[in-house]
Design an enzyme around this catalytic site. Structure first.
Site, PDB file in Angstrom:
ATOM      1  N   LYS A  44       9.903-136.514  82.526  1.00 54.41           N
ATOM      2  CA  LYS A  44      10.964-136.735  83.512  1.00 54.41           C
ATOM      3  C   LYS A  44      10.405-137.475  84.725  1.00 54.41           C
ATOM      4  CE  LYS A  44      14.608-134.199  85.880  1.00 54.41           C
ATOM      5  NZ  LYS A  44      15.074-132.870  86.274  1.00 54.41           N
ATOM      6  N   SER A 134      20.096-131.268  94.155  1.00 58.72           N
ATOM      7  CA  SER A 134      18.959-132.124  94.512  1.00 58.72           C
ATOM      8  C   SER A 134      19.299-133.587  94.248  1.00 58.72           C
ATOM      9  CB  SER A 134      17.724-131.743  93.690  1.00 58.72           C
ATOM     10  OG  SER A 134      17.333-130.435  93.985  1.00 58.72           O
TER      11      SER A 134
HETATM   12  O1  PNS Z   1      16.136-127.305  88.208  1.00 52.40           O
HETATM   13  P1  PNS Z   1      16.440-127.551  86.770  1.00 52.40           P
HETATM   14  O2  PNS Z   1      16.020-128.955  86.370  1.00 52.40           O
HETATM   15  O3  PNS Z   1      17.874-127.248  86.417  1.00 52.40           O
HETATM   16  O4  PNS Z   1      15.510-126.527  85.937  1.00 52.40           O
HETATM   17  C1  PNS Z   1      15.528-126.515  84.533  1.00 52.40           C
HETATM   18  C2  PNS Z   1      14.396-125.612  83.979  1.00 52.40           C
HETATM   19  C3  PNS Z   1      13.054-126.040  84.549  1.00 52.40           C
HETATM   20  C4  PNS Z   1      14.671-124.186  84.381  1.00 52.40           C
HETATM   21  C5  PNS Z   1      14.447-125.726  82.433  1.00 52.40           C
HETATM   22  O5  PNS Z   1      14.444-127.072  82.065  1.00 52.40           O
HETATM   23  C6  PNS Z   1      13.275-125.029  81.784  1.00 52.40           C
HETATM   24  O6  PNS Z   1      13.210-123.814  81.741  1.00 52.40           O
HETATM   25  N1  PNS Z   1      12.305-125.827  81.274  1.00 52.40           N
HETATM   26  C7  PNS Z   1      11.084-125.340  80.702  1.00 52.40           C
HETATM   27  C8  PNS Z   1      11.081-125.485  79.184  1.00 52.40           C
HETATM   28  C9  PNS Z   1      11.838-124.344  78.551  1.00 52.40           C
HETATM   29  O7  PNS Z   1      11.551-123.181  78.773  1.00 52.40           O
HETATM   30  N2  PNS Z   1      12.839-124.717  77.741  1.00 52.40           N
HETATM   31  C10 PNS Z   1      13.684-123.768  77.071  1.00 52.40           C
HETATM   32  C11 PNS Z   1      14.763-123.282  78.007  1.00 52.40           C
HETATM   33  S1  PNS Z   1      15.913-122.281  77.151  1.00 52.40           S
END
Ligand code: PNS
Length: 166
Positions: A44, A134
């Site tokens: 990203k 954000s």
């Molecule tokens: O602030 P955001 O971008 O909405 O956060 C999203 C986040 C970081 C919480 C989510 O993308 C995440 O948990 N990513 C880590 C990878 C992961 O655990 N994926 C499975 C989620 S069910």
């Protein structure tokens, strides 16, 4: 001795908004410790590097007097693995409008499938921050708008500098 109740608050925080900080403040009244986790996601394109985001959050939580209860980390990989490493019993997320609900619900159910011992706790955002994100803050800053009411004072300059405002 009772076990400490620790939650992790994962996210992109690019940048942290006053809405995020409000969630942290309220969670620090519920949990003994709030461990914020900035996802280090190589796929990203972020405006601020992960190191910058960790530093910015640290300054925001310190300025809000939350330093004693909060710590800020970066992590790669799954949120549930980050939560387990931090010995957290909960994953914290903020919920704004119903538009967030489906995404948060999916993540919460998948995270429960991956780690049934960890609960997801969703805190409703304060109604003042329902529309705040954000990405909107970045867009406003990019277009030279004043973003000082949307991000904590501690990081207003970081945004102005990044988007070339004086
Ligand atoms: O602030 P955001 O971008 O909405 O956060 C999203 C986040 C970081 C919480 C989510 O993308 C995440 O948990 N990513 C880590 C990878 C992961 O655990 N994926 C499975 C989620 S069910």
């Amino acid at each position: 001795m009772e076990q400490k109740q620790i939650c992790v608050y994962p996210g992109s925080f690019d940048p942290m908004t006053v809405g995020h900080l409000d969630v942290v403040k309220r969670a620090s009244g519920i949990f003994d410790e709030v461990h914020l986790g900035v996802l280090d996601n190589a796929n990203k394109q972020n405006t601020f590097s992960v190191e910058e985001r960790v530093d910015m959050i640290q300054r925001c939580t310190d300025a809000a007097g939350l330093g004693a209860k909060c710590s800020v980390w970066s992590f790669t990989g799954l949120t549930v693995d980050f939560a387990r490493r931090q010995e957290a019993t909960a994953i914290l997320r903020g919920l704004r409008a119903t538009a967030d609900f489906e995404y948060e619900w999916q993540m919460a159910l998948m995270n429960r499938r991956l780690a049934p011992e960890i609960e997801t706790v969703l805190l409703m955002t304060d109604s003042r921050y329902m529309y705040l994100s954000s990405s909107l803050v970045r867009d406003l800053a990019y277009h030279g708008q004043d973003i000082s009411e949307f991000v904590p004072a501690a990081i207003v300059q970081d945004l102005q500098q990044r988007f070339g405002q004086k």
